[in-house]
Write a protein that holds these residues in place. Sequence first.
Motif, PDB file in Angstrom:
ATOM      1  N   THR A   1       1.644   6.953  -6.726  1.00 14.11           N
ATOM      2  CA  THR A   1       0.356   7.533  -7.010  1.00 14.11           C
ATOM      3  C   THR A   1       0.777   9.084  -6.863  1.00 14.11           C
ATOM      4  O   THR A   1       0.431   9.951  -7.699  1.00 14.11           O
ATOM      5  CB  THR A   1      -0.759   7.195  -6.290  1.00 14.11           C
ATOM      6  OG1 THR A   1      -1.202   5.845  -6.676  1.00 14.11           O
ATOM      7  CG2 THR A   1      -2.119   8.131  -6.782  1.00 14.11           C
ATOM      8  N   TRP A   2       1.414   9.420  -5.562  1.00 15.51           N
ATOM      9  CA  TRP A   2       1.944  10.717  -5.244  1.00 15.51           C
ATOM     10  C   TRP A   2       2.813  11.249  -6.068  1.00 15.51           C
ATOM     11  O   TRP A   2       2.524  12.474  -6.786  1.00 15.51           O
ATOM     12  CB  TRP A   2       2.117  11.034  -3.998  1.00 15.51           C
ATOM     13  CG  TRP A   2       2.727  12.330  -3.377  1.00 15.51           C
ATOM     14  CD1 TRP A   2       3.916  12.642  -3.260  1.00 15.51           C
ATOM     15  CD2 TRP A   2       1.759  13.327  -3.214  1.00 15.51           C
ATOM     16  NE1 TRP A   2       3.830  14.052  -2.999  1.00 15.51           N
ATOM     17  CE2 TRP A   2       2.593  14.314  -2.791  1.00 15.51           C
ATOM     18  CE3 TRP A   2       0.479  13.674  -3.033  1.00 15.51           C
ATOM     19  CZ2 TRP A   2       2.016  15.658  -2.654  1.00 15.51           C
ATOM     20  CZ3 TRP A   2       0.032  14.688  -2.945  1.00 15.51           C
ATOM     21  CH2 TRP A   2       0.592  15.758  -2.714  1.00 15.51           C
ATOM     22  N   THR A   3       3.713  10.549  -6.728  1.00 18.89           N
ATOM     23  CA  THR A   3       4.937  10.853  -7.435  1.00 18.89           C
ATOM     24  C   THR A   3       4.166  11.228  -8.934  1.00 18.89           C
ATOM     25  O   THR A   3       4.464  12.257  -9.407  1.00 18.89           O
ATOM     26  CB  THR A   3       5.684   9.759  -7.867  1.00 18.89           C
ATOM     27  OG1 THR A   3       6.631   9.465  -6.423  1.00 18.89           O
ATOM     28  CG2 THR A   3       6.928  10.268  -8.829  1.00 18.89           C
ATOM     29  N   GLU A   4       2.963  10.342  -9.399  1.00 18.69           N
ATOM     30  CA  GLU A   4       2.728  10.537 -10.659  1.00 18.69           C
ATOM     31  C   GLU A   4       1.509  11.923 -10.563  1.00 18.69           C
ATOM     32  O   GLU A   4       1.764  12.727 -11.596  1.00 18.69           O
ATOM     33  CB  GLU A   4       1.706   9.374 -11.002  1.00 18.69           C
ATOM     34  CG  GLU A   4       2.317   8.250 -11.651  1.00 18.69           C
ATOM     35  CD  GLU A   4       3.296   8.585 -13.014  1.00 18.69           C
ATOM     36  OE1 GLU A   4       2.755   9.020 -13.770  1.00 18.69           O
ATOM     37  OE2 GLU A   4       4.569   8.754 -12.964  1.00 18.69           O
ATOM     38  N   LEU A   5       0.931  11.982  -9.453  1.00 22.30           N
ATOM     39  CA  LEU A   5       0.046  13.270  -9.440  1.00 22.30           C
ATOM     40  C   LEU A   5       0.754  14.737  -9.263  1.00 22.30           C
ATOM     41  O   LEU A   5       0.357  15.766  -9.769  1.00 22.30           O
ATOM     42  CB  LEU A   5      -0.852  13.124  -8.325  1.00 22.30           C
ATOM     43  CG  LEU A   5      -2.089  12.200  -8.254  1.00 22.30           C
ATOM     44  CD1 LEU A   5      -2.652  12.025  -6.904  1.00 22.30           C
ATOM     45  CD2 LEU A   5      -2.997  12.536  -9.203  1.00 22.30           C
TER      46      LEU A   5
ATOM     47  N   LEU B   1       0.906  -1.238   0.115  1.00 24.18           N
ATOM     48  CA  LEU B   1       0.089   0.107   0.119  1.00 24.18           C
ATOM     49  C   LEU B   1       0.886   1.118   0.113  1.00 24.18           C
ATOM     50  O   LEU B   1       0.415   2.179  -0.676  1.00 24.18           O
ATOM     51  CB  LEU B   1      -0.924  -0.116   1.112  1.00 24.18           C
ATOM     52  CG  LEU B   1      -1.668   1.154   1.263  1.00 24.18           C
ATOM     53  CD1 LEU B   1      -2.757   1.415   0.124  1.00 24.18           C
ATOM     54  CD2 LEU B   1      -2.587   1.212   2.464  1.00 24.18           C
ATOM     55  N   SER B   2       2.084   1.128   0.664  1.00 29.90           N
ATOM     56  CA  SER B   2       2.841   2.386   0.755  1.00 29.90           C
ATOM     57  C   SER B   2       3.674   2.597  -0.507  1.00 29.90           C
ATOM     58  O   SER B   2       3.409   3.790  -1.260  1.00 29.90           O
ATOM     59  CB  SER B   2       4.160   2.147   1.767  1.00 29.90           C
ATOM     60  OG  SER B   2       3.233   1.935   3.024  1.00 29.90           O
TER      61      SER B   2
END
Length: 309
Positions: free
Chosen positions: A26-30, A19-20
């Motif tokens: 996801t955060w890096t992509e966003l 999950l981490s």
Amino acid sequence: MTMPRLGRRVRYLLPVVLLSLVLGFTWTELTRSRGDQRSSFTPASQRCDSEGPLRYCVNTAVGGTNGDIVYHLHGRNLDEALWNDDTYFTGMLQARWQTAGVLPPTVITVSYGPTWLLTPKGKQAQSGLLEDFMSRLPALEDQVGHPRRRILLGESMGGLNVLIAGLTHPTRFAKVAALCPGVYTDTPFSSLGAIRATMARTGASPKIVFGVWLLARKYVADEAEWRRVAPLDLVTRLGPDAPELYLSCGLYDAYGNYEGTERLARLARERGIQTEWHPLYGGHCASDVASLADFLVNGSAQLSQTSSR
């Protein structure tokens, strides 16, 4: 710890780890950059070739030119083909001229590779590029026609190089524009204590200063050779007939160039040299494109309109 208990702990931790990883990805992509801010202009036609070790590109505005030649000497790790880069200040210059309706100069971008210094021939094997560059100007100009004015433009490493060329051969150039040039009050042969004091005073990055120190020592062998190319020394030998100077530098330049460039501007004015000094609030190679664009075309016989339009 028994094996069954260890297995249960691994099974519990594995989903947490996965999950981490998913959340991190996801955060890096966003939050990653999706592109670059670009300037809008009609690119110059570009023809590239070489003369011995010198690589160059001739850049000609599609709407015509004003009879001047600007020799553009690039910064570290760039190359001769960058003039039409719409994410670089060179693209912004072209956009400025086109919006103002002025005829720009022909621009010849030149390069001896990712890093180089225009030093006269000395004890170091890599020295001598200054003589090479000056000797190749006639061949370059045979291709585009003799210029009404020769102008030098450079940033960072290129800013130091145009100062060396323009202040060493002042009768060959009408103007010199040096952005964030590598001008220092110390020399590559100053004591470690003096260099550390300068870094503390200017906020320069030690890693960057060490890189500059290494580069300089590839081209100059000792203090005397450095004094032959140091702009703060060269300018003291000139007077009002020297090329017009345009100098700019950011206050928070991580190369520590602000202090030396500011001193160079003061010394040039004291010598009666026509000088524009643009201290800027920003980092390395922060640029005032509007004033630079004006400087490079002001005085042109074919200046069609003022850039304030």
